[in-house]
Enzyme design. Structure first.
Site, PDB file in Angstrom:
ATOM      1  N   ARG A 238       0.839  -1.196   0.000  1.00  0.00           N
ATOM      2  CA  ARG A 238       0.000   0.000   0.000  1.00  0.00           C
ATOM      3  C   ARG A 238       0.873   1.243   0.000  1.00  0.00           C
ATOM      4  NH1 ARG A 238      -3.746  -2.509  -1.157  1.00  0.00           N
ATOM      5  NH2 ARG A 238      -5.759  -2.764  -0.142  1.00  0.00           N
ATOM      6  N   GLU A 267      -2.471   7.804  -4.136  1.00  0.00           N
ATOM      7  CA  GLU A 267      -2.747   7.387  -5.506  1.00  0.00           C
ATOM      8  C   GLU A 267      -4.244   7.593  -5.843  1.00  0.00           C
ATOM      9  OE1 GLU A 267      -1.469   3.266  -4.897  1.00  0.00           O
ATOM     10  OE2 GLU A 267      -3.560   2.616  -5.098  1.00  0.00           O
ATOM     11  N   HIS A 285      -0.898   0.091  -9.411  1.00  0.00           N
ATOM     12  CA  HIS A 285      -1.609  -0.775  -8.455  1.00  0.00           C
ATOM     13  C   HIS A 285      -2.253  -1.983  -9.160  1.00  0.00           C
ATOM     14  CE1 HIS A 285      -3.603  -0.732  -4.243  1.00  0.00           C
ATOM     15  NE2 HIS A 285      -3.483  -1.977  -4.693  1.00  0.00           N
TER      16      HIS A 285
HETATM   17  C1  DGY Z   1      -5.624  -5.833  -2.225  1.00  0.00           C
HETATM   18  O1  DGY Z   1      -6.274  -6.868  -2.350  1.00  0.00           O
HETATM   19  O2  DGY Z   1      -5.456  -5.300  -1.118  1.00  0.00           O
HETATM   20  C2  DGY Z   1      -5.071  -5.231  -3.477  1.00  0.00           C
HETATM   21  O3  DGY Z   1      -4.250  -4.146  -3.228  1.00  0.00           O
HETATM   22  C3  DGY Z   1      -6.213  -4.870  -4.412  1.00  0.00           C
HETATM   23  O4  DGY Z   1      -5.729  -4.586  -5.658  1.00  0.00           O
END
Ligand code: DGY
Length: 326
Positions: A238, A267, A285
């Site tokens: 993240r 983002e 992402h």
């Molecule tokens: C998640 O599953 O947390 C991913 O980042 C989604 O794309």
């Protein structure tokens, strides 16, 4: 009467077909993200919400959704949801663990290989027509094989990354809030290290811990200064776990060699400093974005939502204290 649900983003047709068997579905196949106010208005009479990490589910939204009983996130991470507020209201929250581990681990490796072997730089060079011939010292990169890989966050995805590293003959070290079981360490041939040891010893540092107030800016200027000068940093978890401004300075000044980033603070906006750097590989992402995995995530979120609304325990309940008998 069937429960009424809202899906905030476009999903696959088979996901909607499944949900329509059990619920009155308000879908958003046009995929225009709702503003917080628009989403609050849509949720006024809804029993369930299927949402994505682009939706903020906070106390204000819950206040506008008096009938809401379940929130199913199409993601394993759920930092977009105020779980404490949901639990206080008795609203079940679910996520999608398991189905995306391998795809996300593949992407982490893609970023490692791309940064180490300068794949995006050389591609741009060829497309510009600048290649005039082979040279011994041309585009020298660094080896992934036999390097030391430090994984921060040894959950399912971290473990899937460690498993791949064995095929590259890498030495695997890891840091995690708590040490994983000895059996897992042995199977993955992974050794536990303190944060500082991991930063000092790794050729590649891969971030795979969840984002929370505790991990906000875990990798800041101080942490970057503890890394090996030739090291490469990969973030496939993240935005927000790295201080992006500090990383840009570190990449500019050779504090570390390169970075491969799939996620960014704030983002989809990203710090424009990244665009000026050659030693960073950027992705939007897409960690879990293969057709099979995104289909599996959407269907798992749908199954969680139906189970929460129609009865039975959802397979991936986050706030497990809401389970009957708890
Ligand atoms: C998640 O599953 O947390 C991913 O980042 C989604 O794309």
């Amino acid at each position: 009467m069937k429960p009424r649900i809202t899906i905030t983003r476009e999903v696959f047709d088979d996901t909607i077909d499944f949900l329509q068997q059990h619920c009155e579905v308000d879908a958003n196949q046009a995929d225009q993200p709702y503003t917080p106010q628009a989403l609050a208005e849509r949720l006024a009479g809804q029993d369930g919400l299927m949402c994505a990490l682009t939706d903020k589910v906070d106390a204000a939204l819950l206040g506008a959704a008096p009938r809401l009983k379940a929130v199913a996130n199409i993601a394993v991470g759920y930092n977009n949801i105020d779980v404490t507020a949901c639990t206080a209201r008795g609203i079940q929250v679910t996520n999608t663990p398991g189905v995306l581990d391998d795809s996300t681990a593949d992407l982490a490796f893609a970023l490692m290989l791309a940064t180490a072997r300068r794949v995006t730089e050389v591609e741009a060079y060829i497309r510009k027509g600048e290649w005039t011939g082979w040279k011994l010292k041309q585009w020298l990169g660094v080896d992934v094989h036999h390097a030391t890989l430090g994984i921060i966050g040894m959950g399912r995805i971290g473990q899937a990354i460690a498993k791949r590293a064995r095929g590259f003959d890498m030495k695997v070290i890891y840091h995690n809030r708590s040490r994983v079981a000895a059996e897992i360490e042995q199977r993955l041939d992974a050794a536990y290290r303190s944060m500082d040891e991991l930063l000092a010893q790794s050729d590649f540092v891969v971030l795979q811990m969840p984002y929370s107030p505790d991990t906000h800016h875990l990798i800041d200027a101080k942490a970057l200064a503890k890394m090996k000068p030739g090291a490469i940093l990969i973030n496939s978890t993240r935005g927000g776990v790295i201080d992006d401004a500090a990383l840009i300075e570190a990449l500019k000044n050779g504090v570390i060699r390169a970075a491969g980033l799939d996620v960014f603070e704030g983002e989809p906006k990203l710090n424009p400093g990244f665009l000026e750097l050659k030693n960073v590989v950027l992705a939007p992402h897409i960690g879990s974005s293969t057709e099979a995995t995104r289909r599996a995530m959407a269907m798992l979120a749908a199954k969680n939502l139906v189970a929460a609304l129609i009865g039975g325990a959802p397979p991936n309940l986050v706030n497990r204290e809401l389970l009957p008998g708890k």
